[in-house]
Design a protein around this motif. Structure first.
Motif, PDB file in Angstrom:
ATOM      1  N   GLU A  14     -12.899   5.536  10.356  1.00 35.72           N
ATOM      2  CA  GLU A  14     -13.533   4.657   9.367  1.00 35.72           C
ATOM      3  C   GLU A  14     -12.560   4.320   8.235  1.00 35.72           C
ATOM      4  O   GLU A  14     -12.502   3.174   7.778  1.00 35.72           O
ATOM      5  CB  GLU A  14     -14.787   5.327   8.795  1.00 35.72           C
ATOM      6  N   ILE A  15     -11.792   5.300   7.807  1.00 37.36           N
ATOM      7  CA  ILE A  15     -10.807   5.049   6.740  1.00 37.36           C
ATOM      8  C   ILE A  15      -9.748   4.074   7.224  1.00 37.36           C
ATOM      9  O   ILE A  15      -9.374   3.135   6.507  1.00 37.36           O
ATOM     10  CB  ILE A  15     -10.166   6.373   6.270  1.00 37.36           C
ATOM     11  N   GLU A  16      -9.257   4.246   8.432  1.00 38.81           N
ATOM     12  CA  GLU A  16      -8.261   3.333   8.988  1.00 38.81           C
ATOM     13  C   GLU A  16      -8.808   1.908   9.055  1.00 38.81           C
ATOM     14  O   GLU A  16      -8.103   0.954   8.728  1.00 38.81           O
ATOM     15  CB  GLU A  16      -7.814   3.794  10.373  1.00 38.81           C
ATOM     16  N   ALA A  17     -10.077   1.756   9.435  1.00 34.08           N
ATOM     17  CA  ALA A  17     -10.700   0.425   9.507  1.00 34.08           C
ATOM     18  C   ALA A  17     -10.790  -0.179   8.104  1.00 34.08           C
ATOM     19  O   ALA A  17     -10.496  -1.372   7.914  1.00 34.08           O
ATOM     20  CB  ALA A  17     -12.082   0.519  10.144  1.00 34.08           C
ATOM     21  N   ASP A  18     -11.186   0.636   7.101  1.00 33.94           N
ATOM     22  CA  ASP A  18     -11.268   0.137   5.721  1.00 33.94           C
ATOM     23  C   ASP A  18      -9.898  -0.291   5.212  1.00 33.94           C
ATOM     24  O   ASP A  18      -9.773  -1.299   4.504  1.00 33.94           O
ATOM     25  CB  ASP A  18     -11.843   1.221   4.794  1.00 33.94           C
ATOM     26  N   LEU A  19      -8.868   0.462   5.585  1.00 34.61           N
ATOM     27  CA  LEU A  19      -7.512   0.124   5.138  1.00 34.61           C
ATOM     28  C   LEU A  19      -7.056  -1.207   5.725  1.00 34.61           C
ATOM     29  O   LEU A  19      -6.372  -1.977   5.054  1.00 34.61           O
ATOM     30  CB  LEU A  19      -6.535   1.240   5.522  1.00 34.61           C
ATOM     31  N   LYS A  20      -7.440  -1.482   6.960  1.00 38.14           N
ATOM     32  CA  LYS A  20      -7.070  -2.746   7.591  1.00 38.14           C
ATOM     33  C   LYS A  20      -7.822  -3.908   6.960  1.00 38.14           C
ATOM     34  O   LYS A  20      -7.279  -4.992   6.774  1.00 38.14           O
ATOM     35  CB  LYS A  20      -7.350  -2.700   9.089  1.00 38.14           C
ATOM     36  N   ASP A  21      -9.082  -3.689   6.607  1.00 37.36           N
ATOM     37  CA  ASP A  21      -9.930  -4.764   6.074  1.00 37.36           C
ATOM     38  C   ASP A  21      -9.623  -5.088   4.610  1.00 37.36           C
ATOM     39  O   ASP A  21      -9.782  -6.238   4.192  1.00 37.36           O
ATOM     40  CB  ASP A  21     -11.410  -4.388   6.185  1.00 37.36           C
ATOM     41  N   ASP A  22      -9.227  -4.089   3.821  1.00 39.41           N
ATOM     42  CA  ASP A  22      -9.062  -4.302   2.375  1.00 39.41           C
ATOM     43  C   ASP A  22      -7.739  -3.690   1.911  1.00 39.41           C
ATOM     44  O   ASP A  22      -7.635  -2.471   1.721  1.00 39.41           O
ATOM     45  CB  ASP A  22     -10.236  -3.662   1.631  1.00 39.41           C
ATOM     46  N   PRO A  23      -6.711  -4.535   1.671  1.00 40.84           N
ATOM     47  CA  PRO A  23      -5.393  -4.027   1.271  1.00 40.84           C
ATOM     48  C   PRO A  23      -5.426  -3.228  -0.043  1.00 40.84           C
ATOM     49  O   PRO A  23      -4.625  -2.315  -0.230  1.00 40.84           O
ATOM     50  CB  PRO A  23      -4.538  -5.284   1.110  1.00 40.84           C
ATOM     51  N   GLU A  24      -6.360  -3.543  -0.944  1.00 38.52           N
ATOM     52  CA  GLU A  24      -6.427  -2.807  -2.207  1.00 38.52           C
ATOM     53  C   GLU A  24      -6.811  -1.349  -1.982  1.00 38.52           C
ATOM     54  O   GLU A  24      -6.414  -0.465  -2.740  1.00 38.52           O
ATOM     55  CB  GLU A  24      -7.406  -3.473  -3.162  1.00 38.52           C
ATOM     56  N   VAL A  25      -7.571  -1.103  -0.953  1.00 37.39           N
ATOM     57  CA  VAL A  25      -7.973   0.266  -0.629  1.00 37.39           C
ATOM     58  C   VAL A  25      -6.745   1.084  -0.233  1.00 37.39           C
ATOM     59  O   VAL A  25      -6.677   2.287  -0.482  1.00 37.39           O
ATOM     60  CB  VAL A  25      -9.045   0.261   0.483  1.00 37.39           C
ATOM     61  N   THR A  26      -5.756   0.413   0.348  1.00 34.02           N
ATOM     62  CA  THR A  26      -4.537   1.106   0.748  1.00 34.02           C
ATOM     63  C   THR A  26      -3.881   1.764  -0.454  1.00 34.02           C
ATOM     64  O   THR A  26      -3.454   2.918  -0.383  1.00 34.02           O
ATOM     65  CB  THR A  26      -3.552   0.118   1.412  1.00 34.02           C
ATOM     66  N   TRP A  27      -3.790   1.046  -1.570  1.00 32.51           N
ATOM     67  CA  TRP A  27      -3.173   1.623  -2.775  1.00 32.51           C
ATOM     68  C   TRP A  27      -3.986   2.795  -3.289  1.00 32.51           C
ATOM     69  O   TRP A  27      -3.443   3.830  -3.677  1.00 32.51           O
ATOM     70  CB  TRP A  27      -3.049   0.556  -3.867  1.00 32.51           C
ATOM     71  N   LEU A  28      -5.288   2.661  -3.279  1.00 34.02           N
ATOM     72  CA  LEU A  28      -6.155   3.750  -3.720  1.00 34.02           C
ATOM     73  C   LEU A  28      -5.976   4.968  -2.814  1.00 34.02           C
ATOM     74  O   LEU A  28      -5.869   6.100  -3.280  1.00 34.02           O
ATOM     75  CB  LEU A  28      -7.620   3.302  -3.731  1.00 34.02           C
TER      76      LEU A  28
END
Length: 139
Positions: A14-28
């Motif tokens: 789920e985290i990997e999917a969120d990271l792909k969908d929202d680049p801002e989440v990657t920084w967080l």
């Protein structure tokens, strides 16, 4: 690291999917991971320091136990020699303090060598017109 179970694997996906969908989440996510790593490093450092203090305490306790053991087997003649040596050392202590101070040692260093308090040595130096050497020995 903990062993991954089905729930942990699902959370990772789920985290990997969120990271792909929202680049801002990657920084967080990177910030969170950095904080977790820093926290773990601090915990390891703290655990190492606590272990070192514990080992020091064990050594002191061991020395005290050895002293107690030696005291149990001390003979009258040995005790007499030690007491006479103590009186000689006690008589020499004022001269030793002044000599050590003249040679550049400060009150703390002198006290450590004589196993007396630093305040005793500092007071003795003041009462005998000596200045405390705050720098202590050089080397």
């Amino acid at each position: 690291m903990t062993k991954r179970d089905g729930k942990a694997e699902q959370a990772r996906e789920e985290i990997e999917a969120d990271l792909k969908d929202d680049p801002e989440v990657t920084w967080l996510a990177r910030d969170i991971i950095a904080v977790v790593k820093k926290h773990r490093a601090a915990e390891r450092k703290h655990a190492t320091e606590v272990a070192a203090r514990l080992e020091g305490a064990r050594q002191v306790a061991g020395a005290e136990a050895a002293d107690a053991e030696a005291a149990e087997h001390l003979t009258l003649a040995e005790a007499g020699r030690i007491r006479r040596a103590y009186k000689v050392a006690q008589t020499a202590t004022p001269r030793l303090i002044l000599d050590a101070n003249s040679n550049g040692l400060n009150a703390t260093e002198i006290a450590r060598e004589l196993d007396v308090s630093g305040s005793y040595v500092a007071r003795f130096l003041r009462e005998n017109g000596r200045q405390e050497n705050p720098e202590g020995s050089q080397g």
